[in-house]
Design a protein around this motif. Sequence first.
Motif, mmCIF file in Angstrom:
data_model
loop_
_atom_site.group_PDB
_atom_site.id
_atom_site.type_symbol
_atom_site.label_atom_id
_atom_site.label_comp_id
_atom_site.label_asym_id
_atom_site.label_seq_id
_atom_site.Cartn_x
_atom_site.Cartn_y
_atom_site.Cartn_z
ATOM 1 N N ILE A 1 0.820 -1.205 0.000
ATOM 2 C CA ILE A 1 0.000 0.000 0.000
ATOM 3 C C ILE A 1 0.854 1.256 0.000
ATOM 4 C CG2 ILE A 1 -0.181 0.257 2.511
ATOM 5 C CD1 ILE A 1 -3.093 0.663 0.062
ATOM 6 N N LYS A 2 2.107 1.141 0.412
ATOM 7 C CA LYS A 2 2.980 2.307 0.540
ATOM 8 C C LYS A 2 3.211 2.965 -0.810
ATOM 9 C CE LYS A 2 7.449 3.779 2.384
ATOM 10 N NZ LYS A 2 8.703 3.345 3.049
ATOM 11 N N VAL B 1 -8.068 -1.711 -0.852
ATOM 12 C CA VAL B 1 -8.159 -2.196 0.530
ATOM 13 C C VAL B 1 -9.546 -2.790 0.726
ATOM 14 C CG1 VAL B 1 -8.094 -1.573 2.973
ATOM 15 C CG2 VAL B 1 -6.555 -0.417 1.354
ATOM 16 N N ALA C 1 -3.992 -4.195 1.017
ATOM 17 C CA ALA C 1 -4.130 -4.293 2.469
ATOM 18 C C ALA C 1 -5.515 -4.830 2.784
ATOM 19 C CB ALA C 1 -3.911 -2.931 3.138
ATOM 20 N N LEU D 1 -4.882 -5.960 10.840
ATOM 21 C CA LEU D 1 -4.462 -5.339 9.586
ATOM 22 C C LEU D 1 -3.399 -6.225 8.948
ATOM 23 C CD1 LEU D 1 -4.732 -2.840 7.779
ATOM 24 C CD2 LEU D 1 -3.072 -1.686 9.239
ATOM 25 N N TYR E 1 -1.102 -7.335 5.231
ATOM 26 C CA TYR E 1 -0.616 -6.979 3.907
ATOM 27 C C TYR E 1 -0.277 -8.276 3.170
ATOM 28 C CZ TYR E 1 0.142 -2.695 6.572
ATOM 29 O OH TYR E 1 -0.016 -1.617 7.401
ATOM 30 N N ASP F 1 0.296 -6.731 10.670
ATOM 31 C CA ASP F 1 0.907 -5.485 11.145
ATOM 32 C C ASP F 1 0.853 -5.464 12.669
ATOM 33 O OD1 ASP F 1 1.686 -2.889 11.739
ATOM 34 O OD2 ASP F 1 0.727 -2.053 9.962
ATOM 35 N N TYR G 1 0.345 -2.157 14.433
ATOM 36 C CA TYR G 1 -1.041 -1.734 14.589
ATOM 37 C C TYR G 1 -1.655 -2.376 15.830
ATOM 38 C CZ TYR G 1 -6.014 -1.053 13.639
ATOM 39 O OH TYR G 1 -7.341 -0.707 13.748
ATOM 40 N N LEU H 1 -3.397 3.676 8.436
ATOM 41 C CA LEU H 1 -2.750 3.447 7.138
ATOM 42 C C LEU H 1 -2.303 4.778 6.522
ATOM 43 C CD1 LEU H 1 -5.091 0.770 5.500
ATOM 44 C CD2 LEU H 1 -2.728 0.428 6.227
ATOM 45 N N TRP I 1 1.761 5.164 6.114
ATOM 46 C CA TRP I 1 2.279 4.982 4.757
ATOM 47 C C TRP I 1 2.155 6.232 3.897
ATOM 48 C CZ3 TRP I 1 5.160 1.127 5.436
ATOM 49 C CH2 TRP I 1 4.757 0.031 6.197
#
Length: 979
Positions: A688-689, A730, A756, A765, A767, A785, A788, A890, A894
Motif C-alpha cells: 500500500i505504501k 483495501v 491491504a 491489519l 498486507y 501489522d 497496529y 494506514l 504509509w
Amino acid sequence: MYGNDNWINSYLDAILDAGKGAAASASASAVGGGGGAGDRPSLLLRERGHFSPARYFVEEVITGYDETDLYKTWLRANAMRSPQEKNTRLENMTWRIWNLARKKKEVCLEKEEANRLLKRRLETERPRVETTSDMSEDLFEGEKGEDAGDPSVAYGDSTTGNTPRISSVDKLYIVLISLHGLVRGENMELGRDSDTGGQVKYVVELAKALSSCPGVYRVDLFTRQILAPNFDRSYGEPVEPLASTSFKNFKQERGENSGAYIIRIPFGPKDKYLAKEHLWPFIQEFVDGALSHIVKMSRAIGEEISCGHPAWPAVIHGHYASAGVAAALLSGALNVPMVFTGHFLGKDKLEELLKQGRQTREQINMTYKIMCRIEAEELALDASEIVIASTRQEIEEQWNLYDGFEVILARKLRARVKRGANCYGRYMPRMVIIPPGVEFGHMIHDFDMDGEEDGPSPASEDPSIWSEIMRFFTNPRKPMILAVARPYPEKNITTLVKAFGECRPLRELANLTLIMGNREAISKMHNMSAAVLTSVLTLIDEYDLYGQVAYPKRHKHSEVPDIYRLAVRTKGAFVNVPYFEQFGVTLIEAAMHGLPVIATKNGAPVEIHQVLDNGLLVDPHDQHAIADALYKLLSEKQLWSKCRENGLKNIHQFSWPEHCKNYLSRISTLGPRHPAFASNEDRIKAPIKGRKHVTVIAVDSVSKEDLIRIVRNSIEAARKENLSGSTGFVLSTSLTIGEIHSLLMSAGMLPTDFHAFICNSGSDLYYPSCTGDTPSNSRVTFALDRSYQSHIEYHWGGEGLRKYLVKWASSVVERRGRIEKQVIFEDPEHSSTYCLAFKVVNPNHLPPLKELQKLMRIQSLRCHALYNHGATRLSVIPIHASRSKALRYLSVRWGIELQNVVVLVGETGDSDYEELFGGLHKTVILKGEFNTSANRIHSVRRYPLQDVVALDSPNIIGIEGYGTDDMRSALKQLDIRAQ
C-alpha cells in the motif's frame, strides 16, 4: 352569570388543557354519574347535566387546600346584582384558583421527577453494585480501610510523593482543542454569541500560560477556521501566534521555546459560521485536517530539537464534548495520551432542562443535540487518561451521572493499580481537580486594604467604558452592583433585576450594572437571548429603574478589568447567581480586583468560597435572599472590607502559574505512549505504501457473489480510468483473514489484487505478498501489522473482558413459555487476540447495541462492541480499533493523502458503517436491492443519523447499482483522476 362568565370559563378551560388527564377523569365522572373525591357526583353535573371547568376547579383541583371560602365566594358572586361587582369577585377567585392549581401541579411534577430520578439511579447502581461485588473477594486491606476516603486514591488528585517533574530538557509538544465559538488571541469578542464566552478565554490563556512554562516547547490550540461574511478576517487566518505570558513565579530559564499558536482547521461549510450544536457532522473532517498538521509539526519539531525522531504530542487535550470526540479520535490515531475537560456537561444540562419543564426530552435534543453531546462525553471518558475537573462537586455529582464513571468503583480501581493488583480488564480515567487560572496582568487596585483610594492621580483620564456605564445613572457615586453574564435563561439575570427592583432599600443604596455581552440590535439576536433581554428591559420599565440600571450594548474584552475597577472604586459588589455554575471564572476575576461577591450556592462557587471567603452565597431561586445579601454586603462596611481583603489575600491559589504547575505535574505521570510505527516503519514491506489513490471497499451484509462483483467492478473501473497502476485497493470488513482468503480463492481472485486487508472490524491489519520465483510455485502470505496491534491495545480488557462477555452472553435468552434458549454463544473460530467474536443464533432477540455499550461502560470495560453479518455475529474490539481508525492508521503510517481515498459503502451495513462516511476522503454509497439483507435494527445511536453525518457533503455521493460504468461515473463526479 353575566359579562365575564365566558372569559372566566375559557381561561379555566385553557388551564384544564394543560392537564387533560384530569379533565378526562372529570368527563368520565359525568358519563358514569359519579367521580371526584369520595365518588360523589358533581354538584354542577347534578344541577345542569354537563361539565363546567369553573365548578370542576372549585370542587376537584383545590382539594386538599384550606380554601373552603372559595365556594361561598362563588355563591355570593352569583347572587350579586351588580355585574361589575360580580365580575370583580369572580376574577379574584379565578386567580386564587389558578395559583392553587399551579402549586398543586408543581408538587406533582416534583414527585414525578423524584420518582424518575430514583428509578434511574436504581437501574444504574444495580450493575455497578454487581461489579463492585465481583471485585470485593480479593480486596486488599487498605482498600477497605484508610484509602477509602483518600482523594488521591479516588481521583488521582494527590500532589504529594515522588511526582515526576517537568524540566527544560523535556521540550514538550502539547495540543489543545476547542472547536466552537470565535477564538483569537487579542480583542476576543466574548459574549458576541452563546459559543464565545468563558471557555474561549480560558483555552487561549491556558495555551499562553503553558507555552511560558519550563519544559514546554510548543503549544498548538486547534479550532475551526471561519471564512463567513460579517466575521473578522482574523478568524480565517490558518495560524495565529499567541503572545506568551511572563510569570515571575517561574525561576527556571525557559530556554529554547517555539511558543503558542492558534491553528485553524477548515471543516464544515467554508462560508458559514456554525453554532456548536451543528458541528457534529463535521468532526471527522476536522480530525483528518488536524492529523495532517500534527504529523508534519511533530516531524518538524523533531528536526528542530535534533531528537532523531518525530516529537509527538505529550498530550492531546479536548475542551467540551465536541473537542472530546476529536481528541479521542486523534489520540487513537496517534497512540498518544488524551486529557479531557468537559466545561459544562450534557447530562447535567439535560437534567436541569427537564426540571424546568419547558421542553420535552425530544425538544431538548432537537435544540441542543444533547444526546450527541452526552455520547461524546462518554467516548471521552473511554479514551481519556486524565479528566480535569474544576471542583470536587463536578466529579461527585456531575461525572457520577455517566455510565463510564462511578466514584466508588474508581476508588477501588485506583487502589488496585497502585498496588499492582488485577483489575480484570477494567479501567477508569483519573479525575483530577485543577481550578482554572486567571491572568493577573490587569490587576490594578484603586483602594488600599483599608478601602482608601490610592489609584490613579486626579489628573489621569478615566477609561472610556466608565463614562459609557455612568451615563445610565442619576447618581453614579452610589455603590455599583456588577453582573457579567450572557443573556441566557440559566444565567438568571431576570431574578437579579426583580430582586433589585422590589427591594426599595437596595435601590436607594446602590446602582445595578448588567454586562450582557455585545449586541447590535435585539431583533437580530438569537431568540433565547432576545427573550431574556426583552424581559430585562420590561422589568426595568415595570419597576421604573431608569437612572439606576446600566446595560451597555458593547464593550471590549480589554475593558473588562476597567469595569471591575469601577465597581471597586464605588465600593460595590459582584453578583453571579445562575441556577447552577460549573465554575465561575468571573468570581475569580472579581476577587482578583478586590471586589466582594454574592454567588449562587449551586455548584462550584461553594468550593471557591471555601478558598477565598470573600462574600456570601445565596439560593438563586430566592430573589429576597439575593436582595438581602447584597444589602448586607454593601451596607456593612466592615464586612465589605473583610471580604475584599480575604479575596486579595487568597487569590494566588487561582493563578495561572499554580494551574500550569499542577497541570504539568499530572501529565508528566502519564506512561510513555507514542505512535507504535515510529520505530518499526521499515520492518514490513507493505504494497500500500506510495499509492497515489486508494479505494476502500467496505460494503457490508451483502451476499458473497455481490461482494465479489463489487470488488471486480471497482478494479476494472480504476483500470479504465488509467488509475490501476497508482491505486491501492483495501478490503475493509468484519471477516477474518481466513474467510477473506477463502472467498477470494473461490472466486478465482488472488489476495494480491489487494494491497491491504482491514479485518475483524478493524482489529487486525494484514498486507498480502507473493513468494516464489514463478507463478507455478508462488505462495500467498499475509503479513500481520503487529505495530497496529500495539497501537490499539490501549486498555484492552483481554481475558477479563472475555470472561465477562461469556457470562453476559449466557444471560441473553429467548423465552417460550417456561423454556429459555440461549441466543449468543462464544465463537473462538472467528476470534483473534484483539477481537472477541460471538455467534448470534436469533438476531430478533438481541438486546439493542446501545444497551450493551452502556453495560460495558458501567463495568468499566473500555471496548467497542458492534453487530455485523446481518446481526448474526457480535464483535468486541479495543476502544481505539475500528475500520475507520484503521484507515487513518494506514494514512499516517504509509503517507496516504486522505483526500485521494475513495470509500465504497452500502446504504446499510454493520453497526459501525456510519463512521466511514465522515472525513476528508470521498464516500460512494452503492444503492440497490443487494443491500436489503442488512440488519440495522441494533443501532448504537441515540439520535438521528443526520445529527452526525453530513449527507449533503460534496464528498458523499450515491449511485444506483455497482456496475463498472457506475463506478467510473462516481470517480468522475468526485474528480478522481490519474496525475
